[in-house]
Design an enzyme around this catalytic site. Structure first.
Site, PDB file in Angstrom:
ATOM      1  CB  SER A 148      99.077  12.160  43.643  1.00  0.00           C
ATOM      2  OG  SER A 148      99.567  11.827  44.915  1.00  0.00           O
ATOM      3  CE  LYS A 199     102.152   9.539  40.236  1.00  0.00           C
ATOM      4  NZ  LYS A 199     100.929   9.839  41.024  1.00  0.00           N
ATOM      5  CB  SER A 248     102.862  10.910  44.364  1.00  0.00           C
ATOM      6  OG  SER A 248     101.758  10.585  43.511  1.00  0.00           O
TER       7      SER A 248
END
Ligand SMILES: [Mg+2]
Ligand SMILES: [Zn+2]
Lengths: 98, 501, 499
Positions: free
Chosen positions: B179, B80, B155
């Site tokens: 997330s 990420k 996210s």
């Protein structure tokens, strides 16, 4: 709990975010809705409940006073939008330090 | 599709160790896959092909030389774009950090590199991890591989979509309000939020410091556990890191036995606002676990109803402070520096131009919640309610070993559907937020496709702090039994659709 | 500028000043408050920075244990209570010298609170109540480029060096200090001097005001005589020498009195002290109060010093400066005046060490407060920065006591030691400075002096012994100073049969 665009403008100033009048006008009612919804917390937050700032109750986490080294100055300044004489160059400052 | 892509990390690891495949082949297969599908899916913000191949080759050489390597050495991983990594730009999905190359690695980046995992690239996310759809990314949305008109969650939508699109077998995520778990849920993958403090936050760009928890993302429970083992453990550079042994999550994932386990169903998470197909699959998963010998009881956690409101005070408050440093002085975007404008003006202009709408919304909200006159009513009250949520968990865990709920009230919603309705967007994290408030471990596991829209449904397991192994135990039991019924993983159904198409 | 102001005496006839002092002390830890960068002063720009003190995205702070220890010891030395549990807080405001755009500080939970110290001015004791001592971090250093003054106003742009960013600070805040009357500026100065001595005795700070390791913000307000209602105060920032604390407060009291006496209103604001012109000028107005949005620092965990730890630290406290001074004055037999000169001149520790090295107290005092003070002043150094140690001063005095050196020669030996020529004995040897004790050589010189000055010799023979001075001078001149004047006197008087 009406939030006016002017109030949002004051917050935006405090948060150092320049916003157009359109943005302020759009954000004000959104904030109002969100704040109305989050205000529920006051329903159950009685005076005798202690606040929780950390999920886990750790205390006294320290490091020894040892010099472990710094970054090379070239790395420090590599991402600087502007630099001069190994220092970060910033636009002139109007306000004074707090 | 290259058959290597459909293997799990654990299977690939066995083949690598048996000499049946090279790390280079595995890496090349994934890079090819990214080249083929990522134009459409947009999981990645940056792909690091050359370095990935070179790393893989070096690992093959080390293995050939007889070196003892970590079980995951040679396995590709997607990271990420919130984890600092010196090899690539780290943007947090924000234009304000476009092109920024950190001069240091996050502790977790370091651990993954040290274990010999091969970093394929950095994955897309909601800007500064703020969102539940990856639509707030400054670099365009990611699409859900199950239905490209739908969101992949957020996210960590980029990481979850990379797994679901078979672009990577493993990924790193972060979970502040859900997330990791919500994207796992809507993409039919596995995601675990470890106990807060079990994984280091050092070098992970902060959203809300008291809630942010990095964790593993994978397609199977065992793979997630293998990655968990690599990344978890004390880090002296993070003051909130826990100095204690990591529970045996890999052992739990292999044991996969829930006989006699007491499972509490959170009464508050269901009914209005929950998609019927989601509730149906959730109930079916419960009976699967019951069939495996678990004891199912209903538990009430009355303050979970306040978790969302609490979150939307605490999180923005911390956000408003954590994101102050993006001020155009030392790194990142600088707008309006014409020699005349002051530093103050340049800061404001830069932040106005560099931050997206959701980030601004949260900063303003947090500024409001912390400002004098409102602090006690908002932030102060929220911290008290946080205590009440912690107490609900404590009371519940006196009765049961784990708590369960749907991971998110609905399946993947359509791209653009909630973008102008923040409250609707926020509700995607309704079930995941309590565990961030209390810091306990929780994970999301696929439990089927919703009959109403054919999209994946996630099953959330919540365990007490430091009992992360229980999350894996339940997830693995569910995965094994459902796998027997389906003849494989849920995600395999997506792969076979592609093969047949 | 101060010509238009009311005189200080006139001001004090109308008003009572109320003081408030905020002192920032930079700790002398090896590493910064939250990271492992060095705190050494004077490094190349930005060479002592890392992801943490640069506030880079993702970086996290970890508290320096030594800083906590120092904070607790300072708190104890100020007779404060030590918090059993306290947290750091973020003070949020944007400024280019702060890398995170918040200062990690403490807010409503300081580590030390509710203390107090006594200071003495002209034999009178004043109580300074301490509100709190809390931990925080320093900011980077700004260099303003362009414009005429090098000041922030009118600059074209600024350059930032973050080497000081994250250096640990203790902020010590007094409660309002009342009842000092006309002595307010002196009390303030004495208080800061006391803090300086205390920090030095605790060995927690270098306390170099000129390097900014001890900085004072001086608040003052005026109450009309007989009133007990606090007036609006001004805060004069960064008054960075003991002398300017007194001068700046004197100026502010006169300025405020002049405004109030003419029916005006004092603005609550920060002001700047101008050392050059000896006046203050207005800075930021405090009427639009800043909103710092303090909240507990979520990246750090609470500090909860155990009672046992606090007691361990209490046991390490040095003798309080006032008690130590009283003890030493008694041991040394100095008069009050002598003692005050010693303390004000920064010679206390040096004399203590010199005495410890075997020197008697009076000669130790004499060397440090006269000859060596003069040399320090000439060189623009603090007394303890001179290149001579207490042990060397004691060795020097031992040579004087042994008759090897007289005062004049001893001063030449100091020249040699300061020039790096070695220990006093080595300088005596190398420069050939020892007193001539060969009576033969001296007797010959005395002979010559008597022959050259028959008138003087006659007067001595007649009993005017005091006239011997002229002959002693002549002999000393011939011996180029390398003689013991006492012995020369003996020889002259013996020769002229006056013994
Ligand atoms: Mg302060
Ligand atoms: Zn540093």
């Amino acid at each position: 709990m009406a939030i006016t665009p002017a109030e949002v403008g004051r917050l935006a100033e405090l948060a150092r975010i320049s916003m157009t009048p359109d943005e302020l006008a759009q954000l004000a009612p959104q904030l109002e809705v969100i704040l109305e919804s989050v205000a529920r917390v006051t329903e159950v937050a009685a005076g005798d409940v202690p606040p929780t700032s950390h999920a886990l109750p750790l205390t006294n986490v320290f490091r020894a006073d040892e010099v472990t080294g710094s970054l090379p100055v070239a790395d420090v300044l590599a991402a600087a939008p502007a630099a001069e004489d190994d220092r970060f160059r910033v636009p002139r400052i109007l306000g004074e330090q707090a | 599709m290259n058959p290597l892509l459909m293997l799990t990390a654990s299977e690939l690891s066995q083949m690598l160790r048996a000499g049946e495949v090279s790390a280079r082949e595995i890496t090349a297969a994934h890079l090819d896959r990214i080249a083929a599908v990522d134009g459409d899916i947009h999981s990645f913000l940056a792909v690091d092909s050359e370095r990935a191949l070179a790393t893989a080759e070096a690992l093959d050489d080390r293995r050939a030389a007889g070196e003892e390597l970590d079980e995951l050495a040679g396995i590709p991983i997607a990271v990420k774009d919130l984890f600092c990594y010196t090899g690539l730009p780290t943007t947090a999905g924000s234009r304000i950090l476009e092109g920024w190359r950190p001069p240091y690695n996050a502790t977790l980046t370091e651990r993954v590199l040290d274990a010999g995992l091969v970093v394929l690239g950095k994955t897309n996310l909601d800007e500064f991890a703020m969102g539940s759809s990856t639509e707030s990314s400054g670099y365009g949305p990611t699409r859900n591989p199950w239905d490209r008109t739908r969101i992949p969650g957020g996210s960590g939508g980029g990481s979850a979509a990379a797994l679901a699109a078979f672009e990577a077998p493993l990924a790193l995520g972060t979970d502040t309000g859900g997330s990791i778990r919500q994207p796992a849920s809507v993409t039919g993958t596995v995601g675990v939020k470890p106990t807060y403090g079990a994984t280091s936050r050092y070098g992970v760009i902060a959203m809300a410091s008291s809630l942010d928890t990095p964790g593993p993302c994978a397609r199977t429970v065992l793979d997630a556990a293998l990655l968990h083992r690599v990344i978890a453990g004390w880090d002296p550079r993070d003051s909130t890191s826990i100095n204690a042994a990591v529970p045996d999550v890999v052992g739990a994932a292999r044991r996969a036995d829930v006989k006699g386990l007491r499972i509490g169903v959170v009464k508050e998470f269901g009914g209005e606002g929950y998609q019927p197909g989601v509730e149906q699959r959730f109930r079916e998963a419960l009976s699967v676990l019951e069939g495996l010998g678990a004891e199912i009881v209903e538990v009430s956690c009355p303050h979970f109803d306040y978790a969302l409101a609490t979150y939307y005070l605490i999180m923005p408050a911390e956000v408003s402070s954590n994101l102050a440093r993006f001020d155009a002085m030392r790194y990142g975007l600088r707008v309006g520096d014409d020699g005349e404008r002051s530093a103050e003006e340049v800061m404001s202009l830069t932040r106005g131009a560099g931050f997206g709408a959701e980030v601004k919304r949260r900063i303003i909200l947090g500024t409001y919640a912390l400002s004098s006159g409102y602090y006690d009513a908002y932030y102060g009250s929220a911290q008290k309610v946080r205590t009440l949520i912690v107490r609900d968990f404590e009371a519940a865990f006196e009765q049961v070993d784990v708590l369960v709920s749907p991971s998110t009230p609905t399946t993947a919603f359509g791209l653009g559907e909630r973008i102008d309705d923040p409250l609707a967007m926020y509700k995607a994290d309704l079930c995941t937020i309590p565990s961030n408030m209390a810091g306990n471990a929780a994970g999301s596991f696929p439990c089927g496709l919703s009959p109403d829209d054919g999209l994946p449904v996630g099953f959330q397991v919540m365990a007490p702090a430091l009992a992360d192994d229980r999350v894996y135990l339940v997830g693995a039991a569910l995965e094994a039994e459902l796998g027997r019924r389906w003849g494989g993983l849920l995600i395999d159904q997506l792969a076979s659709r592609e093969v047949s198409a | 500028m101060s010509d238009e102001l009311m005189s200080y005496d006139a001001a004090l006839e109308l008003f009572d000043p109320v003081l408030g002092l905020e002192v920032h002390v930079e700790l002398n830890t090896a590493s910064k408050m939250f990271c492992g960068c060095s705190t050494a002063f004077g490094g190349a720009p930005n060479s002592q920075t890392c992801p943490v003190c640069l506030g880079l995205p993702g970086s996290l702070p970890v508290v320096n244990a030594k800083a906590i220890e120092s904070a607790i010891r300072i708190g104890l030395a100020l007779n404060c209570e030590i918090a059993g549990w306290c947290r750091f807080a973020r003070k949020n405001y944007f400024y280019p010298d702060m890398t995170k755009d918040f200062q990690t500080s403490q807010y409503d939970e300081p580590i030390a609170f509710e203390g107090g110290v006594d200071v003495e001015v002209d034999g009178e004791t004043y109580q300074i109540p301490i509100e709190r001592a809390h931990m925080e971090e320093d900011a980077g250093k700004l260099l303003h480029v362009g414009g005429s003054t090098g000041r922030i106003q009118g600059a074209d742009y600024s350059l930032v060096d973050y080497n000081r960013a994250g250096v640990p600070l203790i902020e010590i805040v007094t409660k309002p200090v009342r009842g000092t009357g006309a002595k307010a500026p002196q009390v303030a100065k004495a208080y800061v001097a006391l803090l300086r001595d205390l920090m030095r005795a605790l060995d927690v700070s270098d306390v170099r005001m000129e390097q900014g390791s001890l900085r004072c913000d001086a608040n003052v307000s005026l109450m009309p005589k007989g009133s007990s209602e606090l007036g609006l105060r001004t805060e004069t920032k960064n008054v960075n020498s003991l002398r300017s604390i007194e001068a700046a407060l004197t100026y502010e009291i006169r300025r405020q009195a002049t405004i109030l006496a003419s029916g005006g209103r004092v603005h609550q604001e920060t002001r700047h002290w101008h050392e050059d012109g000896s006046y203050t000028s207005p800075g930021r107005s405090k009427e639009q109060a800043e909103d710092y949005r303090y909240f507990p620092e979520p990246d750090l965990v609470p500090v909860a010093p155990s009672a046992g730890w606090v007691e361990e630290l209490r046991a390490t406290l040095p003798e309080p400066p006032a008690a130590r001074q009283a003890r030493l004055q008694g041991e040394w037999g100095f008069t009050d005046l002598e003692m005050r000169d010693v303390v004000n001149g920064g010679g206390l520790d040096l004399i203590d060490a010199t005495v410890a090295a075997g020197c008697a107290a009076q000669p130790a005092r004499k060397w440090w407060t006269t000859e060596l003070t003069r040399r320090a002043n000439e060189a623009g150094l603090e007394l303890d920065e001179l290149a001579i140690t207490p042990v060397q001063v004691a060795a020097l005095q031992a040579l004087v006591d042994a008759g090897t050196l007289n005062d004049k020669l001893a001063r030449q030996v100091i020249d040699g030691v300061l020039a790096g020529e070695g220990e006093p004995a080595e300088v005596v040897e190398a420069r050939g400075l020892a007193v001539v004790s060969d009576d033969g050589a001296l007797a010959a010189a005395v002979e010559r002096a008597i022959e050259a000055n028959p008138d003087v010799a006659d007067r001595i023979r007649e009993g005017k012994v005091q006239a011997a001075g002229a002959l002693i001078g002549a002999v000393m001149k011939e011996m180029r100073g390398q003689a013991d004047a006492g012995r020369v006197r003996e020889l002259i008087l013996a020769k002229l049969a006056q013994v």
